[in-house]
Design a protein around this motif. Structure first.
Motif, PDB file in Angstrom:
ATOM      1  N   ILE A 109       0.833  -1.210   0.000  1.00  0.00           N
ATOM      2  CA  ILE A 109       0.000   0.000   0.000  1.00  0.00           C
ATOM      3  C   ILE A 109       0.863   1.254   0.000  1.00  0.00           C
ATOM      4  CG2 ILE A 109      -1.667   1.316   1.358  1.00  0.00           C
ATOM      5  CD1 ILE A 109      -2.832  -1.348   2.300  1.00  0.00           C
ATOM      6  N   GLU A 110       1.896   1.253   0.826  1.00  0.00           N
ATOM      7  CA  GLU A 110       2.758   2.432   0.920  1.00  0.00           C
ATOM      8  C   GLU A 110       3.523   2.680  -0.377  1.00  0.00           C
ATOM      9  OE1 GLU A 110       2.927   4.589   3.282  1.00  0.00           O
ATOM     10  OE2 GLU A 110       1.513   3.552   4.593  1.00  0.00           O
ATOM     11  N   ARG A 111       3.704   1.654  -1.161  1.00  0.00           N
ATOM     12  CA  ARG A 111       4.440   1.801  -2.423  1.00  0.00           C
ATOM     13  C   ARG A 111       3.741   2.763  -3.375  1.00  0.00           C
ATOM     14  NH1 ARG A 111       5.524  -3.301  -6.568  1.00  0.00           N
ATOM     15  NH2 ARG A 111       6.169  -2.066  -8.384  1.00  0.00           N
ATOM     16  N   TRP A 112       2.407   2.846  -3.284  1.00  0.00           N
ATOM     17  CA  TRP A 112       1.641   3.657  -4.239  1.00  0.00           C
ATOM     18  C   TRP A 112       1.100   4.931  -3.612  1.00  0.00           C
ATOM     19  CZ3 TRP A 112       2.617   1.812  -8.795  1.00  0.00           C
ATOM     20  CH2 TRP A 112       2.846   0.447  -8.956  1.00  0.00           C
ATOM     21  N   LYS A 113       1.721   5.397  -2.536  1.00  0.00           N
ATOM     22  CA  LYS A 113       1.235   6.598  -1.873  1.00  0.00           C
ATOM     23  C   LYS A 113       1.545   7.875  -2.661  1.00  0.00           C
ATOM     24  CE  LYS A 113      -0.970   5.319   1.784  1.00  0.00           C
ATOM     25  NZ  LYS A 113      -0.501   5.601   3.144  1.00  0.00           N
ATOM     26  N   SER A 114       2.472   7.807  -3.596  1.00  0.00           N
ATOM     27  CA  SER A 114       2.771   8.967  -4.438  1.00  0.00           C
ATOM     28  C   SER A 114       2.059   8.782  -5.774  1.00  0.00           C
ATOM     29  CB  SER A 114       4.281   9.114  -4.663  1.00  0.00           C
ATOM     30  OG  SER A 114       4.568  10.288  -5.403  1.00  0.00           O
ATOM     31  N   ALA A 139       8.175  12.783   0.862  1.00  0.00           N
ATOM     32  CA  ALA A 139       7.153  12.912   1.905  1.00  0.00           C
ATOM     33  C   ALA A 139       6.078  11.838   1.765  1.00  0.00           C
ATOM     34  CB  ALA A 139       6.530  14.305   1.847  1.00  0.00           C
ATOM     35  N   ASN A 140       5.660  11.580   0.531  1.00  0.00           N
ATOM     36  CA  ASN A 140       4.597  10.594   0.314  1.00  0.00           C
ATOM     37  C   ASN A 140       5.062   9.167   0.588  1.00  0.00           C
ATOM     38  OD1 ASN A 140       2.891  12.673  -0.473  1.00  0.00           O
ATOM     39  ND2 ASN A 140       3.313  12.399  -2.657  1.00  0.00           N
ATOM     40  N   LEU A 141       6.320   8.884   0.269  1.00  0.00           N
ATOM     41  CA  LEU A 141       6.831   7.516   0.371  1.00  0.00           C
ATOM     42  C   LEU A 141       7.769   7.329   1.556  1.00  0.00           C
ATOM     43  CD1 LEU A 141       7.582   6.847  -3.416  1.00  0.00           C
ATOM     44  CD2 LEU A 141       5.538   6.252  -2.124  1.00  0.00           C
ATOM     45  N   GLY A 142       7.656   8.172   2.559  1.00  0.00           N
ATOM     46  CA  GLY A 142       8.548   8.065   3.712  1.00  0.00           C
ATOM     47  C   GLY A 142       8.431   6.725   4.419  1.00  0.00           C
ATOM     48  N   THR A 143       7.210   6.261   4.642  1.00  0.00           N
ATOM     49  CA  THR A 143       7.013   4.976   5.318  1.00  0.00           C
ATOM     50  C   THR A 143       7.542   3.825   4.474  1.00  0.00           C
ATOM     51  OG1 THR A 143       5.027   5.865   6.387  1.00  0.00           O
ATOM     52  CG2 THR A 143       5.296   3.470   6.372  1.00  0.00           C
ATOM     53  N   PHE A 144       7.322   3.909   3.170  1.00  0.00           N
ATOM     54  CA  PHE A 144       7.806   2.850   2.281  1.00  0.00           C
ATOM     55  C   PHE A 144       9.326   2.764   2.323  1.00  0.00           C
ATOM     56  CE2 PHE A 144       9.456   1.658  -1.918  1.00  0.00           C
ATOM     57  CZ  PHE A 144       8.897   0.396  -2.065  1.00  0.00           C
ATOM     58  N   PHE A 145       9.990   3.911   2.252  1.00  0.00           N
ATOM     59  CA  PHE A 145      11.451   3.908   2.266  1.00  0.00           C
ATOM     60  C   PHE A 145      11.997   3.407   3.603  1.00  0.00           C
ATOM     61  CE2 PHE A 145      11.169   7.487  -1.025  1.00  0.00           C
ATOM     62  CZ  PHE A 145      11.288   6.588  -2.064  1.00  0.00           C
ATOM     63  N   SER A 146      11.342   3.762   4.693  1.00  0.00           N
ATOM     64  CA  SER A 146      11.814   3.300   6.000  1.00  0.00           C
ATOM     65  C   SER A 146      11.663   1.783   6.130  1.00  0.00           C
ATOM     66  CB  SER A 146      11.043   4.006   7.112  1.00  0.00           C
ATOM     67  OG  SER A 146       9.658   3.693   7.048  1.00  0.00           O
ATOM     68  N   MET A 147      10.566   1.232   5.606  1.00  0.00           N
ATOM     69  CA  MET A 147      10.378  -0.220   5.652  1.00  0.00           C
ATOM     70  C   MET A 147      11.402  -0.929   4.767  1.00  0.00           C
ATOM     71  SD  MET A 147       6.195  -0.537   5.595  1.00  0.00           S
ATOM     72  CE  MET A 147       6.253  -2.320   5.801  1.00  0.00           C
ATOM     73  N   LYS A 148      11.669  -0.372   3.592  1.00  0.00           N
ATOM     74  CA  LYS A 148      12.655  -0.982   2.706  1.00  0.00           C
ATOM     75  C   LYS A 148      14.056  -0.918   3.310  1.00  0.00           C
ATOM     76  CE  LYS A 148      12.296  -2.143  -1.100  1.00  0.00           C
ATOM     77  NZ  LYS A 148      12.131  -3.474  -1.734  1.00  0.00           N
ATOM     78  N   ASN A 149      14.386   0.197   3.948  1.00  0.00           N
ATOM     79  CA  ASN A 149      15.701   0.310   4.582  1.00  0.00           C
ATOM     80  C   ASN A 149      15.845  -0.688   5.727  1.00  0.00           C
ATOM     81  OD1 ASN A 149      16.424   2.378   2.834  1.00  0.00           O
ATOM     82  ND2 ASN A 149      15.724   3.992   4.225  1.00  0.00           N
ATOM     83  N   ALA A 150      14.765  -0.864   6.488  1.00  0.00           N
ATOM     84  CA  ALA A 150      14.812  -1.834   7.587  1.00  0.00           C
ATOM     85  C   ALA A 150      15.014  -3.250   7.049  1.00  0.00           C
ATOM     86  CB  ALA A 150      13.530  -1.749   8.409  1.00  0.00           C
ATOM     87  N   MET A 151      14.340  -3.580   5.954  1.00  0.00           N
ATOM     88  CA  MET A 151      14.502  -4.903   5.356  1.00  0.00           C
ATOM     89  C   MET A 151      15.921  -5.099   4.834  1.00  0.00           C
ATOM     90  SD  MET A 151      10.858  -5.056   3.336  1.00  0.00           S
ATOM     91  CE  MET A 151      11.368  -6.469   2.364  1.00  0.00           C
ATOM     92  N   SER A 152      16.489  -4.059   4.238  1.00  0.00           N
ATOM     93  CA  SER A 152      17.859  -4.164   3.732  1.00  0.00           C
ATOM     94  C   SER A 152      18.847  -4.386   4.871  1.00  0.00           C
ATOM     95  CB  SER A 152      18.224  -2.900   2.954  1.00  0.00           C
ATOM     96  OG  SER A 152      17.371  -2.724   1.837  1.00  0.00           O
ATOM     97  N   GLU A 153      18.655  -3.679   5.977  1.00  0.00           N
ATOM     98  CA  GLU A 153      19.535  -3.870   7.132  1.00  0.00           C
ATOM     99  C   GLU A 153      19.383  -5.269   7.713  1.00  0.00           C
ATOM    100  OE1 GLU A 153      18.500  -0.775   9.800  1.00  0.00           O
ATOM    101  OE2 GLU A 153      19.321   0.845   8.548  1.00  0.00           O
TER     102      GLU A 153
END
Length: 262
Positions: A109-114, A139-153
């Protein structure tokens, strides 16, 4: 009977390996010879192959696609996250559990917020090299990027084990779709095939996620052809029977005047 008819639904192929001259492969050779016709009738599109090589290890195998989630569960269940001293690595285990607990629905869902923008689109960096500097997108995809960064870590921690721990676990998981049948009888061979069937049924029951963007384009015909008598578009045999006489309409379409109407 039911599992035999469902082989082609869950398995892409079934491969047998055997040595034609070795008594240790007699069970595989006999099972294949006695059951090939029956299995092929029930699964006409399923490749049922046997490879006979001198001194080959008798076995049966198939091809399945495993996900990262399957691999991480396998590593946790078999205790493969180990440090150099042989103890279980709590850090990598916790990272694997955190990755498995990812809310994939929320991520989708967060992927399509922009609006009108897909951060996962192939070739995005080449088409829009400055998209990461766009404040509205960030701003629109902040949650998506944070989730992706957490998965990468988490994946970085998971793959940081010693002695190629992650790669060796991948190879071990792939071996789960192969059953060695040294000196096995026909019943053991059948149980091995049933094991592969159940394995395929488990994996293929996953819901397939279709791509969210168009990857291939199929252009339509440049000029459509119709027959006023034999609609819709006639087949090659019907066209031949109609003896078409081409004519052009005002819209530029190629009409086919059927000789039977003359």
């Amino acid at each position: 009977m039911s599992w035999k008819a469902g082989l082609s639904r869950y398995l892409p192929c079934v491969r047998f390996f055997a040595c034609p001259d070795s008594p240790s492969s007699r069970g595989v050779m006999t099972y294949y010879a006695r059951n090939y016709d029956h299995l092929k009738i029930l699964n006409p599109n399923l490749p049922l192959m046997i490879r006979t090589v001198e001194n080959a290890m008798p076995a049966v195998t198939t091809e399945l696609e495993w996900t990262i989630q399957d691999l991480l569960r396998f590593m946790i269940q078999t205790g493969r996250f180990r440090d150099t001293n042989g103890s279980i690595s709590e850090a990598r285990v916790e990272a694997a559990k955190a990755y498995l607990s990812t809310d994939w629905d929320k991520l989708s869902i967060e992927r399509w917020k922009s609006p009108g923008f897909d951060p996962e689109r192939p070739g995005l960096d080449e088409d829009e090299p400055a998209w990461k500097e766009n404040p509205q997108i960030q701003a629109n995809l902040g949650t998506f990027f944070s989730m992706k960064n957490a998965m990468s870590e988490q994946l970085e921690v998971i793959k940081s084990g010693p002695d190629n721990e992650y790669t060796r676990a991948e190879n071990a998981l792939l071996m789960c779709q192969r059953v060695d049948l040294w000196c096995a009888g026909e019943k053991e061979v059948e149980q091995a095939v049933i094991h592969l069937y159940k394995l395929g049924r488990k994996l293929n029951e996953r819901e397939v996620e279709l791509p969210s963007f168009i990857a291939e384009y199929y252009p339509g015909p440049h000029k459509a052809q119709f027959c006023r008598k034999h609609n819709p578009i006639p087949t090659a045999n019907r066209m031949q029977r109609c003896k078409p006489l081409p004519a052009t309409t005002d819209e530029g379409e190629v009409m086919v005047e059927c000789a039977e109407l003359k």
